[in-house]
Each structure stands twice: as structure tokens, then as C-alpha cells.
Design an enzyme around this catalytic site. Structure first.
Site, PDB file in Angstrom:
ATOM      1  N   PHE A 214       0.804  -1.226   0.000  1.00  0.00           N
ATOM      2  CA  PHE A 214       0.000   0.000   0.000  1.00  0.00           C
ATOM      3  C   PHE A 214       0.837   1.275   0.000  1.00  0.00           C
ATOM      4  CE2 PHE A 214       0.404  -1.274   4.494  1.00  0.00           C
ATOM      5  CZ  PHE A 214       0.940  -0.114   5.045  1.00  0.00           C
TER       6      PHE A 214
ATOM      7  N   ARG B 245      -4.484   7.705  20.658  1.00  0.00           N
ATOM      8  CA  ARG B 245      -4.853   6.486  19.932  1.00  0.00           C
ATOM      9  C   ARG B 245      -6.289   6.076  20.285  1.00  0.00           C
ATOM     10  NH1 ARG B 245      -1.727   5.310  15.947  1.00  0.00           N
ATOM     11  NH2 ARG B 245      -2.493   3.189  15.999  1.00  0.00           N
TER      12      ARG B 245
ATOM     13  N   THR C  50      -7.770   1.765  13.202  1.00  0.00           N
ATOM     14  CA  THR C  50      -7.373   2.237  11.872  1.00  0.00           C
ATOM     15  C   THR C  50      -8.505   2.110  10.865  1.00  0.00           C
ATOM     16  OG1 THR C  50      -5.087   1.632  12.323  1.00  0.00           O
ATOM     17  CG2 THR C  50      -5.678   1.934  10.018  1.00  0.00           C
TER      18      THR C  50
ATOM     19  N   ARG D 104     -12.228   8.170  13.950  1.00  0.00           N
ATOM     20  CA  ARG D 104     -12.260   7.342  12.742  1.00  0.00           C
ATOM     21  C   ARG D 104     -13.628   6.719  12.495  1.00  0.00           C
ATOM     22  NH1 ARG D 104      -6.242   4.853  13.694  1.00  0.00           N
ATOM     23  NH2 ARG D 104      -5.099   6.460  12.538  1.00  0.00           N
TER      24      ARG D 104
ATOM     25  N   HIS E 140      -3.955  10.595  11.475  1.00  0.00           N
ATOM     26  CA  HIS E 140      -2.799   9.751  11.811  1.00  0.00           C
ATOM     27  C   HIS E 140      -2.331  10.170  13.187  1.00  0.00           C
ATOM     28  CE1 HIS E 140       1.283   8.032  11.653  1.00  0.00           C
ATOM     29  NE2 HIS E 140       1.633   9.169  12.226  1.00  0.00           N
TER      30      HIS E 140
END
EC number: 2.7.4.6
Length: 140
Positions: free
Chosen positions: A59, A87, A93, A104, A117
Site C-alpha cells: 500500500f 490512539r 485504523t 475514525r 494519523h
């Protein structure tokens, strides 16, 4: 508990959808202080260097292309156990696997276009902050 600094980058997908304020609200309401922030475009070279640890992954090229497709917001965050806290606020993710109420889950569109990120360790935080900021840009 330890006061830490961590790095965060609001990604092009969130910026294109005018979500900077919402992302910042999640971070600040979650207990983090934004002590440095700037908006800019990354060059291909910067993106390749920043994501160098992923260079051998399939990726890598699409990640570099995506992260240079629009502006990003680079941030230094400060708080108690800031790395883990950031986090947690960001979520998994993959937005489909992230918990409700995380950046997210609520704002991400895909694994790549997941809005944000964040550093995953103390070493990463130090490296990523130093990559984009000098000490005079970090306001206590």
C-alpha cells in the site's frame, strides 16, 4: 501518569470535508492540548520519508499518493499519557472496526481515508514531531 507529547496529522479527506474543527474538538474534549498546529501540503519526498517504515508494503505508493492529494494539518498534542489517549480518541485504523464516538468511526471513510494519523509509540512521537516541527513552534 506521565505528561507526554505526541504527533497527529489530520488527513486530506477530513480537510476536504471541512472537519478540522470537529477533529480538534474530539482531541481537546478528550483531554489533549494542541501545542502546535500548521496546515500545509506534503511533498512526495516528505511523504516517502515520513512513511519510510511502510516502503516495502503493497500500500506504500497509494498511501504516498493519498497523503499528498491535498492539504494536511500537522499537530503536536500534549497531555497525560498523550500517546495512548490520542490512539483511543482516534479509534481503530479501519473505521468499520472503530468504536462509536471515535474520530475514525464518526468521520473516517476507509482504512486509508480515516481522517487522522497519530503516533503509535514514544519513539514514533519523537521522530514524527521532529520531522515537522522545531522547538520554537511548540507553544507551552
Amino acid at each position: 501518569m506521565t505528561i507526554q507529547y505526541t504527533f497527529s496529522m489530520i488527513k486530506p479527506d477530513a480537510i476536504k470535508r471541512n472537519k478540522i474543527g470537529q477533529v480538534n474538538a474530539y482531541l481537546e474534549n478528550g483531554g489533549l492540548k494542541i501545542v502546535a498546529q500548521k496546515m500545509r501540503f506534503l511533498t512526495k519526498y516528505e511523504a516517502e520519508c515520513f512513511y519510510d517504515e511502510h516502503r516495502a508494503r503493497t500500500f506504500f505508493n497509494s498511501l504516498v499518493e493519498y497523503i499528498t492529494s491535498g492539504a494536511v494539518v500537522l499537530q503536536v498534542l500534549k497531555g497525560e499519557d498523550a500517546i495512548i489517549l490520542n490512539r483511543t480518541i482516534m479509534g481503530a485504523t479501519n473505521p468499520a472496526e472503530a468504536e462509536a464516538g471515535t474520530i475514525r468511526k464518526d468521520l473516517g471513510e476507509s482504512i486509508e481515508a480515516n481522517s487522522i494519523h497519530g503516533s503509535d509509540s514514544e519513539n514514533s512521537a519523537k521522530r514524527e514531531i521532529a520531522f515537522f516541527f522545531n522547538k520554537s513552534e511548540i507553544i507551552e
